[in-house]
Design a protein around this motif. Structure first.
Motif, PDB file in Angstrom:
ATOM      1  N   ILE A 182       0.863  -1.178   0.000  1.00 55.48           N
ATOM      2  CA  ILE A 182       0.000   0.000   0.000  1.00 55.48           C
ATOM      3  C   ILE A 182       0.896   1.223   0.000  1.00 55.48           C
ATOM      4  N   ALA A 183       0.545   2.216  -0.810  1.00 57.62           N
ATOM      5  CA  ALA A 183       1.378   3.399  -0.963  1.00 57.62           C
ATOM      6  C   ALA A 183       1.568   4.094   0.374  1.00 57.62           C
ATOM      7  N   PRO A 184       2.756   4.694   0.654  1.00 53.81           N
ATOM      8  CA  PRO A 184       3.902   4.626  -0.220  1.00 53.81           C
ATOM      9  C   PRO A 184       4.909   3.584   0.250  1.00 53.81           C
ATOM     10  N   ASP A 185       4.981   2.451  -0.402  1.00 59.43           N
ATOM     11  CA  ASP A 185       5.943   1.393  -0.113  1.00 59.43           C
ATOM     12  C   ASP A 185       5.851   0.916   1.326  1.00 59.43           C
ATOM     13  N   VAL A 186       4.617   0.633   1.784  1.00 61.29           N
ATOM     14  CA  VAL A 186       4.384   0.184   3.156  1.00 61.29           C
ATOM     15  C   VAL A 186       3.652  -1.144   3.112  1.00 61.29           C
ATOM     16  N   HIS A 187       3.815  -1.958   4.158  1.00 63.24           N
ATOM     17  CA  HIS A 187       3.200  -3.285   4.187  1.00 63.24           C
ATOM     18  C   HIS A 187       1.684  -3.226   4.346  1.00 63.24           C
ATOM     19  N   ARG A 188       0.967  -4.088   3.637  1.00 65.64           N
ATOM     20  CA  ARG A 188      -0.478  -4.227   3.828  1.00 65.64           C
ATOM     21  C   ARG A 188      -0.756  -5.656   4.242  1.00 65.64           C
ATOM     22  N   GLU A 189      -1.541  -5.870   5.301  1.00 67.34           N
ATOM     23  CA  GLU A 189      -1.778  -7.200   5.837  1.00 67.34           C
ATOM     24  C   GLU A 189      -2.825  -7.947   5.036  1.00 67.34           C
ATOM     25  N   THR A 190      -2.524  -9.216   4.731  1.00 73.41           N
ATOM     26  CA  THR A 190      -3.490 -10.050   4.033  1.00 73.41           C
ATOM     27  C   THR A 190      -3.758 -11.346   4.786  1.00 73.41           C
ATOM     28  N   ASP A 191      -3.027 -11.569   5.890  1.00 70.91           N
ATOM     29  CA  ASP A 191      -3.196 -12.793   6.650  1.00 70.91           C
ATOM     30  C   ASP A 191      -4.549 -12.783   7.359  1.00 70.91           C
ATOM     31  N   ASP A 192      -5.242 -13.915   7.316  1.00 69.15           N
ATOM     32  CA  ASP A 192      -6.587 -14.017   7.889  1.00 69.15           C
ATOM     33  C   ASP A 192      -6.574 -13.864   9.409  1.00 69.15           C
ATOM     34  N   MET A 193      -5.399 -14.063  10.037  1.00 72.03           N
ATOM     35  CA  MET A 193      -5.330 -13.895  11.484  1.00 72.03           C
ATOM     36  C   MET A 193      -5.423 -12.425  11.874  1.00 72.03           C
ATOM     37  N   PHE A 194      -5.146 -11.524  10.916  1.00 72.78           N
ATOM     38  CA  PHE A 194      -5.168 -10.107  11.228  1.00 72.78           C
ATOM     39  C   PHE A 194      -6.546  -9.534  10.945  1.00 72.78           C
ATOM     40  N   LYS A 195      -7.442  -9.747  11.880  1.00 73.01           N
ATOM     41  CA  LYS A 195      -8.791  -9.221  11.782  1.00 73.01           C
ATOM     42  C   LYS A 195      -9.309  -9.013  13.196  1.00 73.01           C
ATOM     43  N   ASP A 196     -10.503  -8.466  13.290  1.00 78.61           N
ATOM     44  CA  ASP A 196     -11.118  -8.194  14.588  1.00 78.61           C
ATOM     45  C   ASP A 196     -10.203  -7.360  15.478  1.00 78.61           C
ATOM     46  N   GLY A 197      -9.570  -6.359  14.855  1.00 76.29           N
ATOM     47  CA  GLY A 197      -8.732  -5.452  15.623  1.00 76.29           C
ATOM     48  C   GLY A 197      -7.302  -5.912  15.782  1.00 76.29           C
ATOM     49  N   ILE A 198      -6.989  -7.155  15.370  1.00 77.69           N
ATOM     50  CA  ILE A 198      -5.620  -7.646  15.459  1.00 77.69           C
ATOM     51  C   ILE A 198      -4.914  -7.327  14.151  1.00 77.69           C
ATOM     52  N   SER A 199      -3.750  -6.703  14.233  1.00 78.73           N
ATOM     53  CA  SER A 199      -2.977  -6.356  13.049  1.00 78.73           C
ATOM     54  C   SER A 199      -1.556  -6.849  13.237  1.00 78.73           C
ATOM     55  N   LEU A 200      -0.810  -6.875  12.127  1.00 79.25           N
ATOM     56  CA  LEU A 200       0.597  -7.246  12.213  1.00 79.25           C
ATOM     57  C   LEU A 200       1.320  -6.272  13.149  1.00 79.25           C
ATOM     58  N   HIS A 201       0.954  -5.004  13.058  1.00 81.32           N
ATOM     59  CA  HIS A 201       1.536  -3.990  13.944  1.00 81.32           C
ATOM     60  C   HIS A 201       1.276  -4.350  15.416  1.00 81.32           C
ATOM     61  N   TYR A 202       0.015  -4.681  15.720  1.00 81.87           N
ATOM     62  CA  TYR A 202      -0.346  -5.022  17.097  1.00 81.87           C
ATOM     63  C   TYR A 202       0.339  -6.321  17.520  1.00 81.87           C
ATOM     64  N   TYR A 203       0.376  -7.289  16.618  1.00 81.23           N
ATOM     65  CA  TYR A 203       0.957  -8.596  16.908  1.00 81.23           C
ATOM     66  C   TYR A 203       2.435  -8.454  17.279  1.00 81.23           C
ATOM     67  N   ALA A 204       3.159  -7.613  16.503  1.00 80.59           N
ATOM     68  CA  ALA A 204       4.580  -7.402  16.780  1.00 80.59           C
ATOM     69  C   ALA A 204       4.772  -6.580  18.048  1.00 80.59           C
ATOM     70  N   GLN A 205       3.948  -5.561  18.206  1.00 85.53           N
ATOM     71  CA  GLN A 205       4.075  -4.703  19.381  1.00 85.53           C
ATOM     72  C   GLN A 205       3.838  -5.482  20.667  1.00 85.53           C
ATOM     73  N   ALA A 206       2.879  -6.416  20.619  1.00 85.44           N
ATOM     74  CA  ALA A 206       2.549  -7.196  21.813  1.00 85.44           C
ATOM     75  C   ALA A 206       3.694  -8.113  22.226  1.00 85.44           C
ATOM     76  N   ALA A 207       4.569  -8.442  21.270  1.00 83.28           N
ATOM     77  CA  ALA A 207       5.681  -9.349  21.577  1.00 83.28           C
ATOM     78  C   ALA A 207       6.876  -8.621  22.172  1.00 83.28           C
ATOM     79  N   LEU A 208       6.865  -7.302  22.128  1.00 87.19           N
ATOM     80  CA  LEU A 208       7.995  -6.530  22.634  1.00 87.19           C
ATOM     81  C   LEU A 208       7.907  -6.373  24.152  1.00 87.19           C
ATOM     82  N   PRO A 209       9.045  -6.455  24.875  1.00 88.72           N
ATOM     83  CA  PRO A 209      10.370  -6.806  24.357  1.00 88.72           C
ATOM     84  C   PRO A 209      10.767  -8.260  24.611  1.00 88.72           C
ATOM     85  N   ASN A 210       9.941  -8.978  25.383  1.00 85.71           N
ATOM     86  CA  ASN A 210      10.387 -10.268  25.918  1.00 85.71           C
ATOM     87  C   ASN A 210      10.039 -11.473  25.058  1.00 85.71           C
TER      88      ASN A 210
END
Length: 1004
Positions: free
Chosen positions: A906-934
């Motif tokens: 998705i413009a400009p050169d940024v990731h767009r999520e297509t995984d079915d797990m990323f729905k209902d408010g869950i995003s790749l951004h949220y998924y990665a953020q939740a794993a930080l830092p441990n």
């Protein structure tokens, strides 16, 4: 013969034996098998849990473990645990292997928690297990093969654990009791074991969202009980086994997003008498829809989008009276006359129809009036990107529950019907890129639920309806590239809801810029949060309102090509998030405000072709040559040396400055014009004399680069005639061959465009234009191009690039079944180097070249690796130069209307999520953020850890630094992927941080 009294003695001994045996049984049942092992197993289980919602508070020795929350004990076998149910209890930690000691366990449900680590193989010891559910956790590793020892298990769900990988154990096929198997949304690889065809009781099979490959085993079609069959979103290929079409019990067939091909059998309608849902989109199916499809009278959902189906849609679709969803988008279906459009009239019988998508096909001719008679339950109607002509049926208002209506990119003409105002439930109205004329009907003001209104690129005229001001939920309004006149209604400028973009560029609007836009607070009283305001290409007059500085959320303001005068307000520097400010081609005068140089967010400033005067500041954006344009202001002076402006005179010098004589003012331009005319005539003479032959002509973009001329014959010879053995890769518009140019010792990559494909000419020109502007170590180097004629006299186009010895990054991060390349082959240090190269390339494209270039198709297959495993970005076939993009696809827009490039972009050169797990408010951004830092090791590629020297040597210091490194990289990704562009890290800052992470790790 027994002696006297012997009989009586035997009777007494037998009685005593019976009493003793009974007593022993009582003792055994009350001591040796009292469930003590179960309590120990539960205590061991709790010891591995590091966090929970309080559910384990009752797990203490003050009460019997049979009363502990989540525990059920047997009534028949005293103190034996038969059920452990702790689903959705916020559990963290791992699953203890001691779970295998609960040998009477019939149900184990730990779903919807945050458990990590491996699945204990000891679960295979639970021979009585009837239900196993470990879904929606963060488990990792392989599925233990000895889980197949649970031979009485009917239900096994291990869905949604993205760390679960490896292949599906073939031994699962030896679990005769299995009726439901769920392994969806994991990272499983390999093939679907043919042994699963032995599960004769299987009714539910969920394998979607994995990385499975190969063909679908034919044996799965021999199961007479199969009800759910979901293998969507994998890498499966080949034909569907014929046996699958004969599953009379099947309720849902979900095979979308794979690489399956072939055509549908003519007798399709005979094999699925109970089918209700068919999902086969995003594959490679061809041919026509069989007429027998209309015999599937229980069908409710039909998804066949993104294939290559052809022909006419069967006009008897109306026989599917239960149909609710019909998605034909992205195929090659045709309709040219009323008869071929007959399927629409037939669909009038489907009274429950809610979604109809016929977008991006080859439908032509006029829309039938029967479109207005579709189900009143219809929510979505999309017919975009076709060749549909004529007018929108006036009865369109008969579909009162429509939420999305898209007729974008067609040949529709005439007036937009007034009845469109009856669609009061509309959320999106997309009418762009057609030939609509006349006025935008005021009835659009009735669409009070509308959040997106796009009518750009038409011939709409007259005043913009002030009734649009009634749309209190509107977030995006795009009326650009029309013929609107007059003022922008103050009712629209005062809409506090417009937050994404307001675009009225390239119309015939006039008058002063509206003050209201900066004066009206949003719905909760804050400053305006509008991100993009495009008013360029009109005839606005007067000064720039100082109230614009109240728009704290503004990231892009474009007022280019108007008739504005006065000075540039210094208050514009107070717009907190402003990144781009375009004021070129106006009549602005006075100095450039020095405050603009103090703006921390401003990246691009274009004030060219005005009447600005005085000193150019030397800080902030004024030091960024790639983001600054001040040409066409002849009285500017000073600035950084690279601007090559004259030094600003002192106040004394200005007073003593003499005026040029009037005669000299006239003479100098006249002499210059005559000299220019003579040079022009002489250049024409030279061109005629030395004009190159057609065989040698190349595009203007490349003549400016002074590249060598090369012919079709040179290309033919360099590739040895374009054999398949020299193919390096294939794309949408052409094929890349390996070759060697004559008189050169090094290999090259030759991209030959297939000019028979629609869009290939444009792709060639776009890539030429983009490549002409860029030159960087992290971009694939262009050697030359070929614009010639082939042996058949047909046009021929090719680009010649530097050869990249290690191929694409895609080959290194996606291993195949033979293990060739694959992500395990990349060390962490190499990954960091590659990441640095990529961000350097993007930083250069976005900020380092003028004008900026947006790649629009950044993906692993377009990132190439040289001999030293350093990355270079290539394939600019759909790139956009920012000059083009600013009015059509704003770089900071959140709009998905004009998404370009591959899935994942998705413009400009940024990731767009297509995984079915990323729905209902869950995003790749949220998924990665939740794993930080441990928990970064749980979401990172396990190959990083498996092939790390730190792991092999058990070096605790190195282990810690590796974890810190991964945490820093993931944190950087989180900062770059925030929802609002204004909150994201700039590409320049991202590049600096990525360098710092790489240098710190490698140096250590």
């Amino acid at each position: 013969m027994l002696l006297p009294g012997t009989t009586r003695l035997l009777q007494r001994l037998l009685l005593l034996s019976t009493i003793a045996t009974t007593h022993a049984t009582v003792i055994l049942s009350s001591s040796g098998h009292d469930g003590g092992n179960d309590e120990g197993a539960l205590v061991a289980f709790k010891a591995k849990i590091t966090g929970h919602s309080g559910v384990l508070a009752s797990w203490n020795q003050s009460s019997s473990y049979c009363s502990w929350e989540g525990i059920t004990c047997s009534k028949k076998h005293r103190l034996r645990v038969v059920a452990l149910d702790l689903s959705s209890q916020g559990l963290a930690g791992s699953i203890s292997p001691a779970i295998g000691n609960l040998t009477f366990l019939r149900s184990l449900n730990l779903s919807s928690n945050g458990l990590h680590g491996a699945i204990p193989p000891s679960i295979g010891a639970l021979g009585r297990l009837q239900r196993l559910d470990l879904s929606q956790n963060m488990l990792t590793g392989d599925i233990p093969s000895n889980i197949s020892r649970c031979t009485s298990l009917p239900v096994m769900y291990i869905n949604s654990n993205r760390g679960v990988q490896g292949s599906i154990p073939a031994a699962i096929g030896s679990m005769p009791s299995l009726t439901s198997l769920g392994l969806a949304n994991n990272s499983l690889t390999g093939t679907i074991p043919s042994s699963l065809g032995n599960l004769s009781r299987l009714t539910v099979l969920y394998l979607r969202y994995n990385y499975l490959e190969g063909s679908i085993p034919a044996g799965l079609g021999d199961n007479p009980h199969l009800w759910f069959f979901q293998v969507a979103i994998n890498n499966l290929s080949g034909l569907l086994p014929p046996s699958l079409y004969n599953l009379s019990s099947l309720y849902e067939l979900s095979i979308a997003d794979n690489k399956l091909h072939g055509s549908l059998p003519p007798d399709l309608g005979k094999g699925f008498p109970n089918i209700e849902k068919i999902g086969m989109g995003a594959n490679r199916f061809t041919g026509a829809l069989p007429l027998s499809l209309t015999n599937l009278t229980k069908l409710q959902v039909l998804h066949i989008e993104q294939n290559s189906f052809t022909g006419v849609v069967p006009s008897e679709l109306g026989r599917l009276q239960d149909l609710q969803v019909l998605v034909l988008e992205g195929n090659e279906f045709e309709a040219n006359d009323e008869q071929e459009w007959g399927f629409i009239a037939s669909l009038n019988n489907c009274t429950g129809l809610q979604f109809l998508d016929i977008g991006s096909n080859r439908f032509a001719g006029e829309l039938p009036g029967s479109l207005s008679n579709l189900s009143t339950n219809l929510l979505w109607l999309r017919a975009y990107s076709n060749n549909i002509s004529g007018a929108i049926p006036s009865g369109i208002g008969n579909l009162p529950n429509l939420e999305v209506l898209s007729f974008s990119e067609n040949l529709l003409a005439g007036l937009i019907p007034e009845s469109i105002g009856k669609l009061t439930q509309l959320n999106q109205l997309l009418l762009d890129a057609n030939r609509f004329s006349g006025r935008l009907p005021p009835s659009v003001g009735n669409l009070t639920g509308l959040s997106i209104l796009v009518a750009r690129e038409n011939s709409l005229e007259g005043l913009i309806p002030p009734t649009i001001g009634n749309l209190s939920k509107l977030t995006l309004l795009d009326l650009s590239n029309n013929k609107f006149t007059g003022l922008i209604p103050k009712e629209i400028m005062g809409l506090s809801s417009i937050s994404r973009a307001l675009d009225t560029s390239y119309n015939m609007l006039e008058g002063p810029l509206p003050l209201e836009i900066g004066e009206i607070p949003d719905a909760i009283g804050n400053c305006r949060v509008l991100e993009t305001l495009l008013l360029d290409g009109n005839s606005f007059q007067g000064s720039i309102p100082a109230t614009f500085n109240n728009m704290a959320g503004l990231t892009q303001l474009n007022l280019t090509n108007n008739k504005l005068n006065g000075s540039i307000p210094a208050s514009l520097a107070n717009i907190t998030n402003l990144q781009e400010l375009y004021l070129a081609h106006n009549n602005l005068s006075g100095p450039i405000p020095g405050q603009l140089g103090n703006s921390a967010s401003l990246l691009r400033l274009d004030v060219s072709f005005n009447n600005l005067q005085g000193d150019v500041p030397e800080v902030g954006v004024f030091r960024n040559l790639t983001g600054l344009s001040i040409v066409g202001n002849n009285e500017l002076c000073g600035g950084i040396p690279q601007l090559h402006l004259p030094r600003c005179p002192s106040s004394t010098a200005r007073k003593n400055k003499k005026t040029m004589p009037k005669s000299l003012k006239i003479a100098i331009p006249t002499i210059g014009a005559l000299l220019f005319l003579l040079l022009f005539v002489w250049a024409g003479f030279l061109y005629k004399k030395f004009k190159p032959a057609p065989e040698a002509t190349i595009p203007q973009q490349f003549t400016e680069m002074e590249l060598p001329i090369i012919s079709y014959k040179d290309i033919l010879k360099a590739t040895d005639g374009f054999p398949e053995t020299n193919v390096l890769g294939k794309g949408r518009y052409g094929t890349v061959f390996k070759g060697t140019l004559e008189n050169q010792d090094t290999d090259v990559a030759i991209k030959v465009f297939n000019l028979q494909i629609s869009g290939s000419y444009k792709s060639f020109q776009v890539e030429c234009e983009a490549i002409r502007r860029v030159k960087h170590r992290c971009l694939v180097k262009i050697i030359t191009c070929c614009s010639s004629i082939d042996q058949q006299g047909q046009d021929f186009r090719a680009l010649i690039f530097e050869f990249m010895a290690n191929g694409s990054l895609d080959r290194w991060i996606h291993s195949n079944s033979e293990g060739k390349f694959g992500q395990g082959a990349l060390r962490l240090s190499q990954r960091l180097d590659i990441a640095v190269d990529i961000v350097d390339a993007l930083d250069y494209l976005h900020n380092g070249c003028q004008p900026s270039v947006i790649h629009c198709d950044l993906k692993p297959s377009n990132i190439l690796l040289n001999q030293d495993m350093r990355a270079c970005v290539g394939d600019f076939g759909i790139a956009r130069v920012l000059e083009e993009a600013t009015s059509k696809c704003p770089i900071n827009s959140n709009s998905t209307i004009a998404i370009r490039g591959s899935i994942g972009y998705i413009a400009p050169d940024v990731h767009r999520e297509t995984d079915d797990m990323f729905k209902d408010g869950i995003s790749l951004h949220y998924y990665a953020q939740a794993a930080l830092p441990n928990k970064v090791m749980e979401i990172a590629d396990s190959n990083i850890w498996l092939h790390s020297e730190a792991n092999n040597n058990n070096d605790k210091t190195h282990i810690t630094r590796t974890r810190e490194c991964l945490s820093a990289v993931i944190q950087l990704g989180v900062l770059c992927s925030k929802q609002l562009p204004t909150e994201r890290l700039s590409m320049s800052n991202a590049a600096v941080q990525m360098h710092a992470i790489r240098d710190k790790y490698i140096s250590s």
